[in-house]
Write an enzyme that holds these catalytic residues in place. Structure first.
Site, mmCIF file in Angstrom:
data_model
loop_
_atom_site.group_PDB
_atom_site.id
_atom_site.type_symbol
_atom_site.label_atom_id
_atom_site.label_comp_id
_atom_site.label_asym_id
_atom_site.label_seq_id
_atom_site.Cartn_x
_atom_site.Cartn_y
_atom_site.Cartn_z
ATOM 1 N N GLY A 17 0.838 -1.209 0.000
ATOM 2 C CA GLY A 17 0.000 0.000 0.000
ATOM 3 C C GLY A 17 0.864 1.247 0.000
ATOM 4 N N GLU A 45 15.114 -4.730 11.623
ATOM 5 C CA GLU A 45 14.285 -4.622 12.813
ATOM 6 C C GLU A 45 14.099 -3.148 13.156
ATOM 7 O OE1 GLU A 45 14.086 -6.381 17.242
ATOM 8 O OE2 GLU A 45 15.808 -6.991 16.007
ATOM 9 N N ASP A 74 8.286 5.772 7.772
ATOM 10 C CA ASP A 74 7.757 5.113 8.954
ATOM 11 C C ASP A 74 6.536 5.896 9.379
ATOM 12 O OD1 ASP A 74 8.332 2.761 10.730
ATOM 13 O OD2 ASP A 74 7.900 4.303 12.214
ATOM 14 N N GLY A 161 -4.323 -0.514 5.483
ATOM 15 C CA GLY A 161 -4.169 -0.323 6.928
ATOM 16 C C GLY A 161 -5.427 0.222 7.602
ATOM 17 N N ASP A 163 -7.005 3.000 7.055
ATOM 18 C CA ASP A 163 -7.733 3.997 6.270
ATOM 19 C C ASP A 163 -9.252 3.975 6.468
ATOM 20 O OD1 ASP A 163 -5.593 5.321 5.158
ATOM 21 O OD2 ASP A 163 -5.575 4.159 3.304
ATOM 22 N N LYS A 183 -6.713 11.182 -1.485
ATOM 23 C CA LYS A 183 -5.980 10.919 -0.244
ATOM 24 C C LYS A 183 -4.570 11.507 -0.300
ATOM 25 C CE LYS A 183 -3.945 7.417 2.728
ATOM 26 N NZ LYS A 183 -3.389 6.079 2.832
HETATM 27 P P1 ITT Z 1 7.618 -0.992 5.953
HETATM 28 O O1 ITT Z 1 8.227 -0.846 7.324
HETATM 29 O O2 ITT Z 1 8.186 -2.116 5.162
HETATM 30 O O3 ITT Z 1 7.579 0.301 5.201
HETATM 31 P P2 ITT Z 1 5.209 -1.398 7.498
HETATM 32 O O4 ITT Z 1 3.788 -1.689 7.141
HETATM 33 O O5 ITT Z 1 5.855 -2.305 8.510
HETATM 34 O O6 ITT Z 1 6.061 -1.394 6.147
HETATM 35 P P3 ITT Z 1 5.420 0.798 9.353
HETATM 36 O O7 ITT Z 1 6.320 0.066 10.282
HETATM 37 O O8 ITT Z 1 5.737 2.231 9.051
HETATM 38 O O9 ITT Z 1 5.336 0.088 7.945
HETATM 39 O O10 ITT Z 1 3.960 0.682 9.896
HETATM 40 C C1 ITT Z 1 3.010 1.627 9.567
HETATM 41 C C2 ITT Z 1 1.628 1.052 9.706
HETATM 42 O O11 ITT Z 1 0.740 2.155 9.992
HETATM 43 C C3 ITT Z 1 1.180 0.447 8.407
HETATM 44 O O12 ITT Z 1 1.368 -0.947 8.391
HETATM 45 C C4 ITT Z 1 -0.293 0.828 8.360
HETATM 46 O O13 ITT Z 1 -1.047 -0.117 8.975
HETATM 47 C C5 ITT Z 1 -0.390 2.091 9.182
HETATM 48 N N1 ITT Z 1 -0.430 3.212 8.254
HETATM 49 C C6 ITT Z 1 0.582 4.031 7.893
HETATM 50 N N2 ITT Z 1 0.195 4.887 6.947
HETATM 51 C C7 ITT Z 1 -1.084 4.582 6.677
HETATM 52 C C8 ITT Z 1 -2.022 5.092 5.776
HETATM 53 O O14 ITT Z 1 -1.732 6.052 4.912
HETATM 54 N N3 ITT Z 1 -3.240 4.552 5.775
HETATM 55 C C9 ITT Z 1 -3.547 3.556 6.603
HETATM 56 N N4 ITT Z 1 -2.732 2.998 7.479
HETATM 57 C C10 ITT Z 1 -1.493 3.513 7.517
#
Ligand code: ITT
Length: 211
Positions: A17, A45, A74, A161, A163, A183
């Site tokens: 996403g 990690e 992040d 996620g 959203d 968005k």
């Molecule tokens: P990477 O570390 O590989 O980039 P990740 O999914 O583990 O992927 P994060 O550790 O940054 O990334 O976690 C962020 C989470 O927050 C992500 O999995 C989403 O569930 C949520 N999130 C972040 N931005 C979002 C968005 O624009 N819309 C919805 N949920 C979001």
């Protein structure tokens, strides 16, 4: 001194996403973007205590592994009534199967337990910390947020996620009900609404030149 991004850029995410959004944001700048997933890079990690340090951990790991400038995000959702949770643990709340319906239900359960039933008690914001790291460890870092309230039940199937439960201030539809241009589209076609779009605008100012 800020450093410009030229040539090839590794997008250091394993989240499809996010990857789609980051590619769309970069599209007008003529940057050749290749993802960490496509390159088979390991996921480092995330041991930082805040969004900014976790973004740097991911970008630095990819830059060192590939020898190319690497771009990481992040991000997460910060819920006021839950003392900022899930915050940097937003991905982890979905568990190994990445079940965001369960993660959203968990937030709702905790909000109900705290009697957070009216919009004023359901305030939340998304945060995006963006980092570009070069192989010589030069970093460019920006961060932004978008404020809103949490809806229940979740609405819409767009995005990813959390959203479907996030209602940005000034809008009547959740991020899950918005087209991608709405968005995270940037002016002149979009409003630059999301946390990631807002952070990207800051990054573009210091590191990118339109084609
Ligand atoms: P990477 O570390 O590989 O980039 P990740 O999914 O583990 O992927 P994060 O550790 O940054 O990334 O976690 C962020 C989470 O927050 C992500 O999995 C989403 O569930 C949520 N999130 C972040 N931005 C979002 C968005 O624009 N819309 C919805 N949920 C979001």
């Amino acid at each position: 001194m800020h450093r410009r991004i030229t040539g090839k850029l590794v997008i250091a995410t394993h989240n499809p996403g996010k990857l789609a959004e980051m590619k769309e944001l970069l599209a007008p700048y003529g940057i050749e973007a290749v993802s960490a997933g496509e390159l088979g890079l390991d996921e480092p990690e995330e041991t930082g205590n805040d969004f900014r340090s976790n973004a740097a951990i991911k970008a630095i790991a990819a830059a060192r592994a590939t020898g190319f400038p690497s771009f990481a995000d992040d991000s997460g959702i910060v819920v006021d009534a839950l003392d900022g949770a899930p915050g940097i643990y937003s991905a982890r709340w979905a568990g190994p199967t990445k079940d965001f319906n369960a993660a959203m239900a968990q937030i709702e359960r905790l909000l109900q337990e705290r009697g957070a039933t009216t919009p004023d008690k359901r305030r939340a914001h998304f945060v995006s910390a963006l980092c570009v790291a070069w192989p010589d460890d030069h970093l460019e870092e920006v961060e932004a947020r978008v404020d809103g309230t949490l809806a229940w039940p979740p609405r819409g199937t767009a995005g990813f996620g959390y959203d479907p439960m996030f209602l940005p201030d000034g809008h009547s539809r959740t991020f899950g009900e918005m087209e991608s241009i709405e968005k995270h589209g940037l002016p002149p076609h979009g409003l630059g609404l999301s946390h990631r779009a807002r952070a990207f605008v800051k990054l573009a100012e210091i590191c990118l030149e339109p084609r």
